[in-house]
Write an enzyme that holds these catalytic residues in place. Structure first.
Site, PDB file in Angstrom:
ATOM      1  N   ASP A 102      53.220  78.620   0.652  1.00 41.10           N
ATOM      2  CA  ASP A 102      52.794  77.246   0.374  1.00 41.10           C
ATOM      3  C   ASP A 102      52.363  77.183  -1.090  1.00 41.10           C
ATOM      4  O   ASP A 102      53.177  76.955  -1.964  1.00 41.10           O
ATOM      5  CB  ASP A 102      51.680  76.860   1.347  1.00 41.10           C
ATOM      6  CG  ASP A 102      51.269  75.413   1.208  1.00 41.10           C
ATOM      7  OD1 ASP A 102      52.018  74.634   0.604  1.00 41.10           O
ATOM      8  OD2 ASP A 102      50.180  75.043   1.710  1.00 41.10           O
ATOM      9  N   ASP A 158      50.659  79.173  12.724  1.00 41.08           N
ATOM     10  CA  ASP A 158      49.702  78.662  13.699  1.00 41.08           C
ATOM     11  C   ASP A 158      49.023  77.376  13.253  1.00 41.08           C
ATOM     12  O   ASP A 158      48.931  77.071  12.070  1.00 41.08           O
ATOM     13  CB  ASP A 158      48.597  79.701  13.936  1.00 41.08           C
ATOM     14  CG  ASP A 158      47.673  79.845  12.727  1.00 41.08           C
ATOM     15  OD1 ASP A 158      48.171  80.203  11.644  1.00 41.08           O
ATOM     16  OD2 ASP A 158      46.460  79.580  12.861  1.00 41.08           O
ATOM     17  N   ARG A 164      51.844  79.966  17.523  1.00 41.34           N
ATOM     18  CA  ARG A 164      52.629  81.005  16.842  1.00 41.34           C
ATOM     19  C   ARG A 164      53.836  81.409  17.686  1.00 41.34           C
ATOM     20  O   ARG A 164      54.849  81.850  17.175  1.00 41.34           O
ATOM     21  CB  ARG A 164      51.777  82.260  16.624  1.00 41.34           C
ATOM     22  CG  ARG A 164      50.654  82.116  15.611  1.00 41.34           C
ATOM     23  CD  ARG A 164      50.065  83.493  15.313  1.00 41.34           C
ATOM     24  NE  ARG A 164      48.742  83.447  14.712  1.00 41.34           N
ATOM     25  CZ  ARG A 164      48.512  83.301  13.408  1.00 41.34           C
ATOM     26  NH1 ARG A 164      49.504  83.173  12.568  1.00 41.34           N
ATOM     27  NH2 ARG A 164      47.269  83.287  12.945  1.00 41.34           N
TER      28      ARG A 164
END
Ligand code: IMP
Ligand code: MG
Length: 181
Positions: A102, A158, A164
């Site tokens: 990210d 998650d 997950r």
């Protein structure tokens, strides 16, 4: 879990197909070398398991766990090692395997940390890359999917430690967040 999903961004079939392609690429790039793949816990568990089985050489596998203090919140890029490698990576070819990049801050720190141990090489493989990752100076060799800047779950990713185990990658329906609020 189906009713908790809003959108499916990557199907199970797309993941399988892409992993075969990435595996073939990694096999070719590391032919004749002694590769160590390093999974970053916990998110990379699924990618590690499936990617390793898509490779045709007997790679070594090791794991690290790190905690990052909130990318974007406080001291971004400040990372603590919760579990270190068991392998001495001096002169080894290391491939870090991640679920998602990210901000890329955790991974930048990790690459620097591993490079300081004198490996032959350190490269990165991630299942998902998000657009913010382009803002950080990080050379990502293998990318499964480039996805938009949305919060995603599944295939290791998650929300509050759940989802997950979804075999696909998707976004959560608003009611999931509302129920938690
Ligand atoms: P970074 O911002 O690249 O340092 O990512 C740090 C960590 O945030 C990742 O390893 C994931 O554990 C988590 N993360 C980032 N984006 C998502 C997402 O969309 N869903 C779930 N976890 C995420
Ligand atoms: Mg996480």
């Amino acid at each position: 879990m189906g009713q908790d999903l809003e959108k499916v961004l990557v199907t199970e079939e797309q993941i399988t197909t892409r992993l075969q392609e990435m595996g073939a690429q990694i096999d070719a790039d590391y032919a004749g070398r002694d590769l160590l793949i390093v999974g970053v816990l916990k998110g990379a568990v699924m990618v590690m398991a499936d990617l390793a089985r898509a490779l045709h050489s007997p790679v070594a596998m090791d794991w690290m766990a790190v905690s990052s203090y909130g990318a974007g919140t406080t001291s971004s890029g400040v990372v603590r090692i919760l579990k270190d490698l068991e392998t001495d990576i001096k002169d080894r070819d290391v491939l870090i395997v991640e679920d998602v990049i990210d901000s890329g801050l955790t991974l930048s720190w990790l690459v620097g940390n591993l490079k300081s141990r004198g490996p032959a090489s350190v490269e990165i493989c991630t299942m998902v890359r998000k657009p913010l990752a382009f803002d950080v100076d990080l050379d990502v060799r293998y990318v499964g999917f480039d996805l938009p800047n949305e919060f995603i779950v599944g295939y290791g990713l998650d929300y509050a430690e759940r989802y997950r185990n979804l075999p696909l990658i998707g976004t959560l329906a608003p009611h999931v967040y509302e129920d938690d609020a």
